[in-house]
Motif scaffolding. Structure first.
Motif, PDB file in Angstrom:
ATOM      1  N   ARG A  75      -4.893  -1.630 -10.781  1.00 19.50           N
ATOM      2  CA  ARG A  75      -4.191  -0.592 -10.036  1.00 19.50           C
ATOM      3  C   ARG A  75      -3.689   0.439 -11.041  1.00 19.50           C
ATOM      4  O   ARG A  75      -3.299   0.086 -12.147  1.00 19.50           O
ATOM      5  CB  ARG A  75      -2.964  -1.148  -9.308  1.00 19.50           C
ATOM      6  CG  ARG A  75      -3.195  -2.180  -8.228  1.00 19.50           C
ATOM      7  CD  ARG A  75      -1.842  -2.478  -7.565  1.00 19.50           C
ATOM      8  NE  ARG A  75      -1.825  -3.650  -6.731  1.00 19.50           N
ATOM      9  CZ  ARG A  75      -2.108  -3.664  -5.428  1.00 19.50           C
ATOM     10  NH1 ARG A  75      -2.479  -2.541  -4.839  1.00 19.50           N
ATOM     11  NH2 ARG A  75      -2.029  -4.777  -4.725  1.00 19.50           N
ATOM     12  N   ASN A  80       1.374   2.611  -2.646  1.00 17.97           N
ATOM     13  CA  ASN A  80       0.325   2.916  -1.672  1.00 17.97           C
ATOM     14  C   ASN A  80      -0.044   4.397  -1.689  1.00 17.97           C
ATOM     15  O   ASN A  80      -0.874   4.847  -0.907  1.00 17.97           O
ATOM     16  CB  ASN A  80       0.753   2.480  -0.264  1.00 17.97           C
ATOM     17  CG  ASN A  80       1.844   3.360   0.323  1.00 17.97           C
ATOM     18  OD1 ASN A  80       2.575   4.035  -0.400  1.00 17.97           O
ATOM     19  ND2 ASN A  80       1.979   3.334   1.645  1.00 17.97           N
ATOM     20  N   GLU A  84      -7.231   4.361  -5.247  1.00 11.73           N
ATOM     21  CA  GLU A  84      -7.675   2.999  -5.564  1.00 11.73           C
ATOM     22  C   GLU A  84      -8.468   2.984  -6.866  1.00 11.73           C
ATOM     23  O   GLU A  84      -9.117   3.967  -7.211  1.00 11.73           O
ATOM     24  CB  GLU A  84      -8.573   2.468  -4.439  1.00 11.73           C
ATOM     25  CG  GLU A  84      -7.856   2.258  -3.130  1.00 11.73           C
ATOM     26  CD  GLU A  84      -8.810   1.969  -1.983  1.00 11.73           C
ATOM     27  OE1 GLU A  84      -8.599   0.977  -1.291  1.00 11.73           O
ATOM     28  OE2 GLU A  84      -9.765   2.750  -1.798  1.00 11.73           O
ATOM     29  N   ALA A 123      -5.028  -7.740  -0.041  1.00  3.02           N
ATOM     30  CA  ALA A 123      -5.615  -6.405  -0.181  1.00  3.02           C
ATOM     31  C   ALA A 123      -7.097  -6.505  -0.519  1.00  3.02           C
ATOM     32  O   ALA A 123      -7.929  -5.785   0.047  1.00  3.02           O
ATOM     33  CB  ALA A 123      -4.873  -5.619  -1.262  1.00  3.02           C
ATOM     34  N   MET A 126      -9.049  -7.557   2.594  1.00  2.44           N
ATOM     35  CA  MET A 126      -9.241  -6.461   3.554  1.00  2.44           C
ATOM     36  C   MET A 126     -10.325  -5.505   3.082  1.00  2.44           C
ATOM     37  O   MET A 126     -11.195  -5.099   3.857  1.00  2.44           O
ATOM     38  CB  MET A 126      -7.917  -5.720   3.781  1.00  2.44           C
ATOM     39  CG  MET A 126      -6.904  -6.506   4.590  1.00  2.44           C
ATOM     40  SD  MET A 126      -5.415  -5.561   5.049  1.00  2.44           S
ATOM     41  CE  MET A 126      -4.508  -5.520   3.492  1.00  2.44           C
ATOM     42  N   TYR A 127     -10.297  -5.153   1.804  1.00  3.49           N
ATOM     43  CA  TYR A 127     -11.310  -4.263   1.241  1.00  3.49           C
ATOM     44  C   TYR A 127     -12.699  -4.898   1.369  1.00  3.49           C
ATOM     45  O   TYR A 127     -13.657  -4.259   1.830  1.00  3.49           O
ATOM     46  CB  TYR A 127     -10.971  -3.988  -0.225  1.00  3.49           C
ATOM     47  CG  TYR A 127     -11.861  -2.956  -0.893  1.00  3.49           C
ATOM     48  CD1 TYR A 127     -11.474  -1.621  -0.972  1.00  3.49           C
ATOM     49  CD2 TYR A 127     -13.080  -3.314  -1.462  1.00  3.49           C
ATOM     50  CE1 TYR A 127     -12.274  -0.669  -1.585  1.00  3.49           C
ATOM     51  CE2 TYR A 127     -13.894  -2.379  -2.078  1.00  3.49           C
ATOM     52  CZ  TYR A 127     -13.488  -1.057  -2.137  1.00  3.49           C
ATOM     53  OH  TYR A 127     -14.291  -0.126  -2.746  1.00  3.49           O
ATOM     54  N   SER A 144       0.726  -7.851   2.009  1.00  3.43           N
ATOM     55  CA  SER A 144      -0.346  -7.051   1.416  1.00  3.43           C
ATOM     56  C   SER A 144      -0.390  -5.651   2.015  1.00  3.43           C
ATOM     57  O   SER A 144       0.139  -5.410   3.102  1.00  3.43           O
ATOM     58  CB  SER A 144      -1.704  -7.721   1.654  1.00  3.43           C
ATOM     59  OG  SER A 144      -1.699  -9.068   1.228  1.00  3.43           O
ATOM     60  N   LEU A 146      -3.023  -1.764   1.897  1.00  2.00           N
ATOM     61  CA  LEU A 146      -4.074  -0.905   1.353  1.00  2.00           C
ATOM     62  C   LEU A 146      -3.468   0.453   1.017  1.00  2.00           C
ATOM     63  O   LEU A 146      -2.533   0.900   1.689  1.00  2.00           O
ATOM     64  CB  LEU A 146      -5.199  -0.713   2.378  1.00  2.00           C
ATOM     65  CG  LEU A 146      -6.101  -1.908   2.676  1.00  2.00           C
ATOM     66  CD1 LEU A 146      -7.058  -1.568   3.816  1.00  2.00           C
ATOM     67  CD2 LEU A 146      -6.879  -2.342   1.440  1.00  2.00           C
ATOM     68  N   ASN A 147      -4.002   1.096   0.015  1.00  2.00           N
ATOM     69  CA  ASN A 147      -3.528   2.442  -0.329  1.00  2.00           C
ATOM     70  C   ASN A 147      -3.824   3.412   0.813  1.00  2.00           C
ATOM     71  O   ASN A 147      -4.790   3.236   1.555  1.00  2.00           O
ATOM     72  CB  ASN A 147      -4.199   2.922  -1.616  1.00  2.00           C
ATOM     73  CG  ASN A 147      -3.772   2.112  -2.824  1.00  2.00           C
ATOM     74  OD1 ASN A 147      -3.412   0.939  -2.697  1.00  2.00           O
ATOM     75  ND2 ASN A 147      -3.814   2.715  -3.983  1.00  2.00           N
ATOM     76  N   SER A 150      -7.371   4.759   1.182  1.00  2.00           N
ATOM     77  CA  SER A 150      -8.408   3.751   0.948  1.00  2.00           C
ATOM     78  C   SER A 150      -9.753   4.168   1.550  1.00  2.00           C
ATOM     79  O   SER A 150      -9.818   4.688   2.669  1.00  2.00           O
ATOM     80  CB  SER A 150      -7.986   2.410   1.549  1.00  2.00           C
ATOM     81  OG  SER A 150      -9.029   1.456   1.422  1.00  2.00           O
ATOM     82  N   VAL A 152     -11.750   2.257   2.702  1.00  2.00           N
ATOM     83  CA  VAL A 152     -11.974   1.389   3.862  1.00  2.00           C
ATOM     84  C   VAL A 152     -11.858   2.189   5.164  1.00  2.00           C
ATOM     85  O   VAL A 152     -12.661   2.030   6.081  1.00  2.00           O
ATOM     86  CB  VAL A 152     -10.960   0.217   3.862  1.00  2.00           C
ATOM     87  CG1 VAL A 152     -10.988  -0.534   5.198  1.00  2.00           C
ATOM     88  CG2 VAL A 152     -11.268  -0.742   2.716  1.00  2.00           C
ATOM     89  N   THR A 184      -0.476   0.056   6.803  1.00  2.00           N
ATOM     90  CA  THR A 184      -1.853  -0.437   6.696  1.00  2.00           C
ATOM     91  C   THR A 184      -2.329  -0.964   8.036  1.00  2.00           C
ATOM     92  O   THR A 184      -3.439  -0.660   8.489  1.00  2.00           O
ATOM     93  CB  THR A 184      -1.935  -1.557   5.631  1.00  2.00           C
ATOM     94  OG1 THR A 184      -1.597  -1.025   4.357  1.00  2.00           O
ATOM     95  CG2 THR A 184      -3.324  -2.173   5.574  1.00  2.00           C
TER      96      THR A 184
END
Length: 232
Positions: A75, A80, A84, A123, A126-127, A144, A146-147, A150, A152, A184
Motif C-alpha cells: 500500500r 482509502n 491501489e 481486501a 474482494m479484489y 476490510s 477497498l480504496n 479501486s 474493482v 466499500t
C-alpha cells in the motif's frame, strides 16, 4: 514465486467444498487459525468443508517504512483515499488463483469455493473475487475495505450475477475505519453485488466470537452439505 505455504483444517467427512481464509498484514495462516481458535474456543471446522489458511510471502511494505512483512500486497499508505498498488495486487491475484485451481483439481467446483479474510486479507479476497473469480460461491471481509478508486468498481459494471459479500466491521476500529468498510459495502452494492454489512459497536480492529459465529452460519448457508446419491 513458489507455492504459498498454508495450513488446513480438514473436513470431518467427505470434502465437498472449500474456504480460503486470508490473514491480515504481518500475520500467517497458522496465526489467523490460532486466533480464530482462541476466539471461538474451537477450530472453524465443518463436516464437509476444508478451510485453507495460506501465508502471504514476505515483501517490503511501504506503511512500515519498507520493512519486510507477510503482506498480500503493498500500500502507498493505509487509507482509502490513495491509489491501489496494482503491481503487487495483480501478482498476488495470480498466485492465489493457483491456489483456487488446486481446489478445482481436487474435484471442488468453483461455485463451491468461498474466498475471504481479515483486514488486508479481506481486501485481497474482494479484489481477487470481483475482478477475476466472479463465479465463486461468495466473499467475506472482516474489518476490510477497498480504496475509493479501486479498479474493482470499473470491472463490475454491466455484470449481472455476482457472488454475495458478507462483511463485518467494528465501530471502534482505529486502523481500518468503520466508515471505510461501510463505503466499500455501499459502492459494491451499487455495482450490483448482493451484500450484507454487520456493525459491531464495541469492536476494535479484531475478531469477535459473535462475528465468527455469524460467519460460520453464513458459510454453511452458501456451502450446504450436498446430499449423496442413494446406494442401490
Amino acid at each position: 514465486m513458489t507455492a504459498l505455504q498454508r495450513c488446513v483444517t480438514a473436513p470431518a467427512g467427505r470434502h465437498g467444498a472449500s474456504v480460503i481464509f486470508l490473514h491480515g498484514s504481518g500475520d500467517t495462516g497458522q496465526g489467523i487459525r490460532e486466533w480464530i481458535k482462541q476466539t471461538l474456543k474451537k477450530d472453524l471446522a465443518f463436516q464437509h468443508i476444508k478451510v485453507v489458511y495460506p501465508t502471504a510471502p514476505v515483501r517490503s511494505y511501504t506503511p512500515m517504512m519498507g520493512a519486510l512483512s507477510t503482506v498480500w500486497f503493498d500500500r502507498y499508505k493505509i487509507s482509502n483515499e490513495c491509489p491501489e498498488h496494482l503491481e503487487s495486487l495483480e501478482s498476488m491475484s495470480q498466485h492465489l488463483g493457483d491456489l483456487i485451481n488446486e481446489e478445482i483439481k481436487a474435484g471442488i467446483p468453483k461455485n463451491r469455493i468461498l474466498l475471504g479474510g481479515f483486514s488486508m486479507g479481506g481486501a485481497m479476497a474482494m479484489y481477487l473475487a470481483y475482478k477475476y473469480h466472479q463465479n465463486v460461491a461468495g466473499v467475506f471481509a472482516l474489518s476490510s475495505f477497498l480504496n475509493k478508486g479501486s479498479v474493482v468498481y470499473q470491472v463490475l459494471q454491466n455484470n449481472s450475477t455476482l457472488p454475495e459479500l458478507f462483511q463485518c466491521h467494528g465501530a471502534l476500529d482505529e486502523l481500518a475505519f468503520h466508515s471505510w468498510g461501510k463505503e466499500t459495502n455501499l459502492a459494491l452494492q451499487s455495482s450490483g453485488v448482493p451484500t450484507t454489512f454487520h456493525s459491531f459497536p464495541n469492536l476494535y480492529h479484531e475478531l469477535s466470537k459473535t462475528e465468527l459465529e455469524n460467519l460460520r452460519s453464513w458459510i454453511l448457508k452458501k456451502l450446504p452439505e450436498e446430499a449423496t446419491a442413494p446406494r442401490n
